[in-house]
Design a protein around this motif. Structure first.
Motif, short mmCIF file in Angstrom:
data_model
loop_
_atom_site.label_atom_id
_atom_site.label_comp_id
_atom_site.label_asym_id
_atom_site.label_seq_id
_atom_site.Cartn_x
_atom_site.Cartn_y
_atom_site.Cartn_z
N GLY A 71 0.81 -1.21 0.00
CA GLY A 71 0.00 0.00 0.00
C GLY A 71 0.84 1.25 0.00
N GLU A 72 0.22 2.32 -0.41
CA GLU A 72 0.87 3.62 -0.40
C GLU A 72 -0.17 4.62 0.10
OE1 GLU A 72 3.61 6.29 -3.44
OE2 GLU A 72 2.64 4.48 -4.14
N ASN A 73 -0.10 4.92 1.40
CA ASN A 73 -1.14 5.74 2.03
C ASN A 73 -1.25 7.12 1.41
OD1 ASN A 73 -2.00 3.78 3.78
ND2 ASN A 73 -0.82 4.52 5.52
N ALA A 74 -0.11 7.70 1.05
CA ALA A 74 -0.14 9.06 0.50
C ALA A 74 -0.96 9.14 -0.78
CB ALA A 74 1.29 9.54 0.25
N LYS A 75 -1.05 8.03 -1.50
CA LYS A 75 -1.79 8.01 -2.76
C LYS A 75 -3.11 7.26 -2.62
CE LYS A 75 2.23 8.28 -5.82
NZ LYS A 75 2.93 7.66 -6.97
N ASN A 76 -3.42 6.81 -1.39
CA ASN A 76 -4.62 6.00 -1.20
C ASN A 76 -4.63 4.83 -2.19
OD1 ASN A 76 -6.17 6.85 0.96
ND2 ASN A 76 -7.15 8.48 -0.20
N ALA A 77 -3.50 4.19 -2.32
CA ALA A 77 -3.34 3.16 -3.34
C ALA A 77 -2.94 1.83 -2.73
CB ALA A 77 -2.30 3.59 -4.36
N ALA A 78 -3.29 0.78 -3.44
CA ALA A 78 -2.83 -0.56 -3.10
C ALA A 78 -2.41 -1.25 -4.38
CB ALA A 78 -3.94 -1.36 -2.41
N TYR A 79 -1.44 -2.13 -4.25
CA TYR A 79 -0.89 -2.82 -5.40
C TYR A 79 -0.87 -4.32 -5.14
CZ TYR A 79 0.77 1.94 -5.79
OH TYR A 79 0.83 3.31 -5.82
N LEU A 80 -1.13 -5.07 -6.17
CA LEU A 80 -1.07 -6.53 -6.05
C LEU A 80 -0.05 -7.04 -7.04
CD1 LEU A 80 -2.37 -8.94 -4.53
CD2 LEU A 80 -3.81 -9.26 -6.56
N GLN A 81 1.07 -7.49 -6.52
CA GLN A 81 2.11 -8.10 -7.35
C GLN A 81 1.81 -9.58 -7.47
OE1 GLN A 81 4.78 -6.68 -8.98
NE2 GLN A 81 5.11 -8.71 -9.86
N MET A 82 1.62 -10.04 -8.70
CA MET A 82 1.26 -11.44 -8.94
C MET A 82 2.38 -12.10 -9.72
SD MET A 82 -2.78 -11.00 -9.88
CE MET A 82 -2.47 -10.18 -11.45
N ASN A 83 2.97 -13.10 -9.12
CA ASN A 83 4.08 -13.82 -9.75
C ASN A 83 3.68 -15.25 -10.06
OD1 ASN A 83 5.72 -11.54 -9.39
ND2 ASN A 83 6.37 -12.24 -7.36
N SER A 84 4.44 -15.87 -10.92
CA SER A 84 4.21 -17.28 -11.29
C SER A 84 2.75 -17.52 -11.65
CB SER A 84 4.64 -18.20 -10.14
OG SER A 84 5.99 -18.00 -9.81
N LEU A 85 2.24 -16.69 -12.51
CA LEU A 85 0.82 -16.81 -12.86
C LEU A 85 0.53 -18.12 -13.59
CD1 LEU A 85 0.21 -13.11 -13.83
CD2 LEU A 85 -1.05 -14.37 -12.08
N GLU A 86 -0.65 -18.62 -13.33
CA GLU A 86 -1.10 -19.89 -13.90
C GLU A 86 -2.40 -19.65 -14.66
OE1 GLU A 86 -1.73 -21.94 -10.27
OE2 GLU A 86 0.42 -22.16 -9.79
N PRO A 87 -2.72 -20.52 -15.61
CA PRO A 87 -4.00 -20.36 -16.32
C PRO A 87 -5.19 -20.29 -15.38
CG PRO A 87 -2.61 -21.92 -17.47
CD PRO A 87 -1.90 -21.60 -16.19
N GLU A 88 -5.09 -20.94 -14.23
CA GLU A 88 -6.18 -20.92 -13.25
C GLU A 88 -6.37 -19.55 -12.61
OE1 GLU A 88 -4.95 -24.75 -14.27
OE2 GLU A 88 -3.71 -23.21 -13.30
N ASP A 89 -5.42 -18.66 -12.81
CA ASP A 89 -5.55 -17.30 -12.28
C ASP A 89 -6.36 -16.40 -13.22
OD1 ASP A 89 -2.17 -17.66 -11.26
OD2 ASP A 89 -3.92 -17.68 -9.93
N THR A 90 -6.74 -16.93 -14.36
CA THR A 90 -7.54 -16.14 -15.29
C THR A 90 -8.88 -15.78 -14.67
OG1 THR A 90 -6.51 -17.14 -17.24
CG2 THR A 90 -8.71 -16.19 -17.53
N ALA A 91 -9.16 -14.48 -14.63
CA ALA A 91 -10.39 -14.00 -13.98
C ALA A 91 -10.47 -12.49 -14.16
CB ALA A 91 -10.38 -14.34 -12.50
N VAL A 92 -11.60 -11.95 -13.75
CA VAL A 92 -11.71 -10.50 -13.60
C VAL A 92 -11.33 -10.17 -12.16
CG1 VAL A 92 -13.22 -8.49 -13.67
CG2 VAL A 92 -13.53 -10.34 -15.33
N TYR A 93 -10.39 -9.26 -12.01
CA TYR A 93 -9.88 -8.89 -10.70
C TYR A 93 -10.52 -7.56 -10.28
CZ TYR A 93 -6.48 -12.63 -10.80
OH TYR A 93 -5.88 -13.87 -10.82
N TYR A 94 -11.04 -7.56 -9.06
CA TYR A 94 -11.75 -6.40 -8.54
C TYR A 94 -11.03 -5.81 -7.35
CZ TYR A 94 -15.73 -7.97 -11.33
OH TYR A 94 -16.55 -8.34 -12.37
N CYS A 95 -10.87 -4.51 -7.38
CA CYS A 95 -10.37 -3.80 -6.23
C CYS A 95 -11.51 -3.63 -5.23
CB CYS A 95 -9.82 -2.44 -6.66
SG CYS A 95 -9.20 -1.44 -5.30
N ASN A 96 -11.19 -3.78 -3.97
CA ASN A 96 -12.20 -3.67 -2.91
C ASN A 96 -11.76 -2.68 -1.84
OD1 ASN A 96 -12.70 -5.05 0.10
ND2 ASN A 96 -14.55 -4.89 -1.15
N PHE A 97 -12.68 -1.83 -1.45
CA PHE A 97 -12.46 -0.87 -0.37
C PHE A 97 -13.45 -1.25 0.72
CE2 PHE A 97 -11.17 3.48 0.92
CZ PHE A 97 -12.09 3.73 1.92
#
Length: 120
Positions: A71-97
Motif C-alpha cells: 500500500g501507499e497511504n499518501a496516494k490511497n493506493a494498493a498494489y497486487l504483485q502477482m508472480n508465477s501466474l497460472e492459467p487458473e488465475d484467469t479472472a476479472v480482478y476487482y479492487c475492494n475498499f
C-alpha cells in the motif's frame, strides 16, 4: 468512494503482473484495500487485503507465496504483485475498499474490474 483499478492484461504462464488500485472521494480512516477475483461460472473470491492504519496484510491460502499486496497511504493506493501466474488465475480482478464504520461492521465498495488472462 471511487476506485480506479488498472494493470490487467494477457500474459503467459509463469509471467508476472502488477495490479494497481487508487481510492478517492472519501475521508475514512478505518479501512482495508484489497483484491478479489471472479472467474467465469465461479463465485467472487478474496485474494488479499492491506489495512490502511497499521499496514497489516491478509491473504487467501490459494495465493500465499505468489501474490504480494502493498500500500501507499499518501496516494490511497494498493498494489497486487502477482508472480508465477497460472492459467487458473484467469479472472476479472476487482479492487475492494472495505470501510469499517463500527467495530467489525463494514461497507464494501468495488472498482470496475480488470481482466487478467493467463495462457498456457
Amino acid at each position: 468512494v471511487q476506485l480506479q483499478a488498472s494493470g490487467g492484461g494477457l500474459v503467459q504462464a509463469g509471467d508476472s503482473l502488477r495490479l494497481s488500485c487508487v481510492a478517492s472521494g472519501h475521508t475514512f480512516k478505518r479501512y482495508n484495500l484489497g483484491w478479489f477475483r471472479q472467474a467465469p461460472g465461479k463465485e467472487r473470491e478474496f485474494l488479499a487485503a492491506i489495512n490502511r492504519s497499521g499496514g497489516s496484510t491478509y491473504y487467501a491460502d490459494s495465493v500465499k507465496g505468489r501474490f504480494t499486496i502493498s500500500g501507499e497511504n499518501a496516494k490511497n493506493a494498493a498494489y497486487l504483485q502477482m508472480n508465477s501466474l497460472e492459467p487458473e488465475d484467469t479472472a476479472v480482478y476487482y479492487c475492494n475498499f472495505r470501510h469499517y464504520y463500527s467495530g467489525n461492521y463494514y461497507d464494501d465498495y468495488w472498482g470496475q474490474g480488470t481482466q487478467v488472462t493467463v495462457s498456457s
